[in-house]
Design a protein around this motif. Structure first.
Motif, PDB file in Angstrom:
ATOM      1  N   THR A 285      10.399  -6.131   4.068  1.00 48.30           N
ATOM      2  CA  THR A 285      10.883  -6.615   5.365  1.00 48.30           C
ATOM      3  C   THR A 285       9.930  -6.230   6.502  1.00 48.30           C
ATOM      4  OG1 THR A 285      12.196  -4.634   5.848  1.00 48.30           O
ATOM      5  CG2 THR A 285      13.275  -6.368   4.562  1.00 48.30           C
ATOM      6  N   SER A 286       8.714  -5.824   6.153  1.00 43.27           N
ATOM      7  CA  SER A 286       7.691  -5.377   7.120  1.00 43.27           C
ATOM      8  C   SER A 286       8.066  -4.072   7.808  1.00 43.27           C
ATOM      9  CB  SER A 286       7.410  -6.449   8.173  1.00 43.27           C
ATOM     10  OG  SER A 286       6.935  -7.618   7.559  1.00 43.27           O
ATOM     11  N   ARG A 287       8.892  -3.261   7.160  1.00 47.16           N
ATOM     12  CA  ARG A 287       9.273  -1.953   7.691  1.00 47.16           C
ATOM     13  C   ARG A 287       8.697  -0.887   6.756  1.00 47.16           C
ATOM     14  NH1 ARG A 287      13.268  -0.939  11.145  1.00 47.16           N
ATOM     15  NH2 ARG A 287      14.216  -2.959  10.729  1.00 47.16           N
ATOM     16  N   GLN A 288       7.961   0.079   7.298  1.00 48.10           N
ATOM     17  CA  GLN A 288       7.440   1.163   6.472  1.00 48.10           C
ATOM     18  C   GLN A 288       8.578   2.035   5.967  1.00 48.10           C
ATOM     19  OE1 GLN A 288       4.522   3.138   9.038  1.00 48.10           O
ATOM     20  NE2 GLN A 288       3.020   2.754   7.436  1.00 48.10           N
ATOM     21  N   VAL A 289       8.396   2.575   4.766  1.00 51.52           N
ATOM     22  CA  VAL A 289       9.346   3.522   4.182  1.00 51.52           C
ATOM     23  C   VAL A 289       8.599   4.849   4.042  1.00 51.52           C
ATOM     24  CG1 VAL A 289      10.836   4.030   2.222  1.00 51.52           C
ATOM     25  CG2 VAL A 289      10.487   1.660   2.934  1.00 51.52           C
TER      26      VAL A 289
ATOM     27  N   PRO B  58      10.052   2.596  11.365  1.00 48.08           N
ATOM     28  CA  PRO B  58      10.023   2.965   9.945  1.00 48.08           C
ATOM     29  C   PRO B  58      11.345   3.568   9.496  1.00 48.08           C
ATOM     30  CG  PRO B  58       8.177   3.933  11.144  1.00 48.08           C
ATOM     31  CD  PRO B  58       9.102   3.347  12.157  1.00 48.08           C
ATOM     32  N   LEU B  59      11.623   3.450   8.217  1.00 45.62           N
ATOM     33  CA  LEU B  59      12.781   4.104   7.616  1.00 45.62           C
ATOM     34  C   LEU B  59      12.317   5.458   7.111  1.00 45.62           C
ATOM     35  CD1 LEU B  59      15.703   4.130   6.564  1.00 45.62           C
ATOM     36  CD2 LEU B  59      14.824   3.060   4.477  1.00 45.62           C
ATOM     37  N   LEU B  60      12.888   6.546   7.620  1.00 43.59           N
ATOM     38  CA  LEU B  60      12.522   7.900   7.218  1.00 43.59           C
ATOM     39  C   LEU B  60      13.564   8.417   6.238  1.00 43.59           C
ATOM     40  CD1 LEU B  60      10.731  10.403   7.506  1.00 43.59           C
ATOM     41  CD2 LEU B  60      12.141  11.058   9.479  1.00 43.59           C
ATOM     42  N   LEU B  61      13.128   8.759   5.034  1.00 39.85           N
ATOM     43  CA  LEU B  61      14.019   9.251   3.986  1.00 39.85           C
ATOM     44  C   LEU B  61      13.866  10.761   3.866  1.00 39.85           C
ATOM     45  CD1 LEU B  61      13.126   6.560   1.306  1.00 39.85           C
ATOM     46  CD2 LEU B  61      15.026   6.512   2.934  1.00 39.85           C
ATOM     47  N   LEU B  62      14.971  11.491   3.918  1.00 36.37           N
ATOM     48  CA  LEU B  62      14.959  12.944   3.787  1.00 36.37           C
ATOM     49  C   LEU B  62      15.736  13.320   2.532  1.00 36.37           C
ATOM     50  CD1 LEU B  62      15.767  13.854   7.484  1.00 36.37           C
ATOM     51  CD2 LEU B  62      13.525  13.724   6.400  1.00 36.37           C
ATOM     52  N   HIS B  63      15.164  14.185   1.715  1.00 34.88           N
ATOM     53  CA  HIS B  63      15.816  14.560   0.464  1.00 34.88           C
ATOM     54  C   HIS B  63      17.030  15.438   0.716  1.00 34.88           C
ATOM     55  CE1 HIS B  63      14.580  18.766   0.272  1.00 34.88           C
ATOM     56  NE2 HIS B  63      13.464  18.369   0.841  1.00 34.88           N
ATOM     57  N   GLY B  64      17.835  15.579  -0.325  1.00 36.03           N
ATOM     58  CA  GLY B  64      19.095  16.295  -0.191  1.00 36.03           C
ATOM     59  C   GLY B  64      19.037  17.777  -0.442  1.00 36.03           C
ATOM     60  N   GLY B  65      17.894  18.332  -0.705  1.00 39.38           N
ATOM     61  CA  GLY B  65      17.805  19.771  -0.892  1.00 39.38           C
ATOM     62  C   GLY B  65      17.099  20.145  -2.178  1.00 39.38           C
TER      63      GLY B  65
ATOM     64  N   ARG C 251       0.849  -1.187   0.000  1.00 40.31           N
ATOM     65  CA  ARG C 251       0.000   0.000   0.000  1.00 40.31           C
ATOM     66  C   ARG C 251       0.886   1.239   0.000  1.00 40.31           C
ATOM     67  NH1 ARG C 251      -3.889   1.693   4.896  1.00 40.31           N
ATOM     68  NH2 ARG C 251      -1.942   2.507   5.684  1.00 40.31           N
ATOM     69  N   ILE C 252       0.545   2.194  -0.840  1.00 35.27           N
ATOM     70  CA  ILE C 252       1.259   3.469  -0.894  1.00 35.27           C
ATOM     71  C   ILE C 252       0.268   4.565  -0.534  1.00 35.27           C
ATOM     72  CG2 ILE C 252       2.482   5.126  -2.343  1.00 35.27           C
ATOM     73  CD1 ILE C 252       3.504   2.755  -3.985  1.00 35.27           C
ATOM     74  N   THR C 253       0.619   5.341   0.488  1.00 38.55           N
ATOM     75  CA  THR C 253      -0.205   6.464   0.933  1.00 38.55           C
ATOM     76  C   THR C 253       0.569   7.743   0.644  1.00 38.55           C
ATOM     77  OG1 THR C 253      -1.084   5.103   2.720  1.00 38.55           O
ATOM     78  CG2 THR C 253      -1.386   7.487   2.910  1.00 38.55           C
TER      79      THR C 253
ATOM     80  N   HIS D 170       2.783  26.196   5.129  1.00 37.16           N
ATOM     81  CA  HIS D 170       3.016  25.595   3.810  1.00 37.16           C
ATOM     82  C   HIS D 170       2.455  24.177   3.803  1.00 37.16           C
ATOM     83  CE1 HIS D 170       5.755  28.851   2.693  1.00 37.16           C
ATOM     84  NE2 HIS D 170       6.222  28.760   3.927  1.00 37.16           N
ATOM     85  N   GLN D 171       2.438  23.562   2.648  1.00 36.01           N
ATOM     86  CA  GLN D 171       2.027  22.176   2.517  1.00 36.01           C
ATOM     87  C   GLN D 171       3.263  21.332   2.216  1.00 36.01           C
ATOM     88  OE1 GLN D 171      -1.199  20.815   2.902  1.00 36.01           O
ATOM     89  NE2 GLN D 171      -1.475  22.825   3.813  1.00 36.01           N
ATOM     90  N   THR D 172       3.496  20.300   2.992  1.00 40.86           N
ATOM     91  CA  THR D 172       4.654  19.423   2.835  1.00 40.86           C
ATOM     92  C   THR D 172       4.181  18.049   2.374  1.00 40.86           C
ATOM     93  OG1 THR D 172       5.843  20.582   4.582  1.00 40.86           O
ATOM     94  CG2 THR D 172       6.611  18.398   4.041  1.00 40.86           C
ATOM     95  N   TYR D 173       4.782  17.561   1.313  1.00 44.79           N
ATOM     96  CA  TYR D 173       4.404  16.281   0.715  1.00 44.79           C
ATOM     97  C   TYR D 173       5.026  15.120   1.483  1.00 44.79           C
ATOM     98  CZ  TYR D 173       4.265  12.481  -2.692  1.00 44.79           C
ATOM     99  OH  TYR D 173       4.080  11.278  -3.311  1.00 44.79           O
ATOM    100  N   TYR D 174       4.272  14.024   1.616  1.00 38.10           N
ATOM    101  CA  TYR D 174       4.820  12.801   2.198  1.00 38.10           C
ATOM    102  C   TYR D 174       4.334  11.593   1.406  1.00 38.10           C
ATOM    103  CZ  TYR D 174       0.229  12.035   4.253  1.00 38.10           C
ATOM    104  OH  TYR D 174      -1.110  11.841   4.421  1.00 38.10           O
ATOM    105  N   ARG D 175       5.076  10.501   1.510  1.00 34.91           N
ATOM    106  CA  ARG D 175       4.736   9.237   0.849  1.00 34.91           C
ATOM    107  C   ARG D 175       5.116   8.111   1.791  1.00 34.91           C
ATOM    108  NH1 ARG D 175       7.493   5.613  -2.835  1.00 34.91           N
ATOM    109  NH2 ARG D 175       6.067   4.807  -4.401  1.00 34.91           N
TER     110      ARG D 175
END
Length: 66
Positions: free
Chosen positions: A56-60, A32-39, A6-8, A17-22
């Protein structure tokens, strides 16, 4: 084998502001694994190759700051 997960996607308010998440995968006991962009100037597409970590049953969780 890569499974279908499932992708939310959405936006959340942040300092006027509005901040996008996936989020890929379902909540579980694993952190969960939290990914932060590089700029600014880079796309978020390179994060999609990490979707398989949800196997691996870990949310990204991806987040794009303002």
């Amino acid at each position: 084998m890569i499974q279908n997960h499932r992708i939310t996607e959405g936006y959340m308010p942040f300092m006027g502001h509005q901040t996008y998440y996936r989020i890929v995968g379902e909540p579980s006991e694993k952190t969960p694994l939290l990914l932060l962009h590089g700029g600014p100037g880079s796309t978020h597409n390179y994060f999609e190759v990490l979707d398989c970590i949800a196997d691996t049953s870990r949310q990204v969780i991806s987040h794009w700051a303002v």
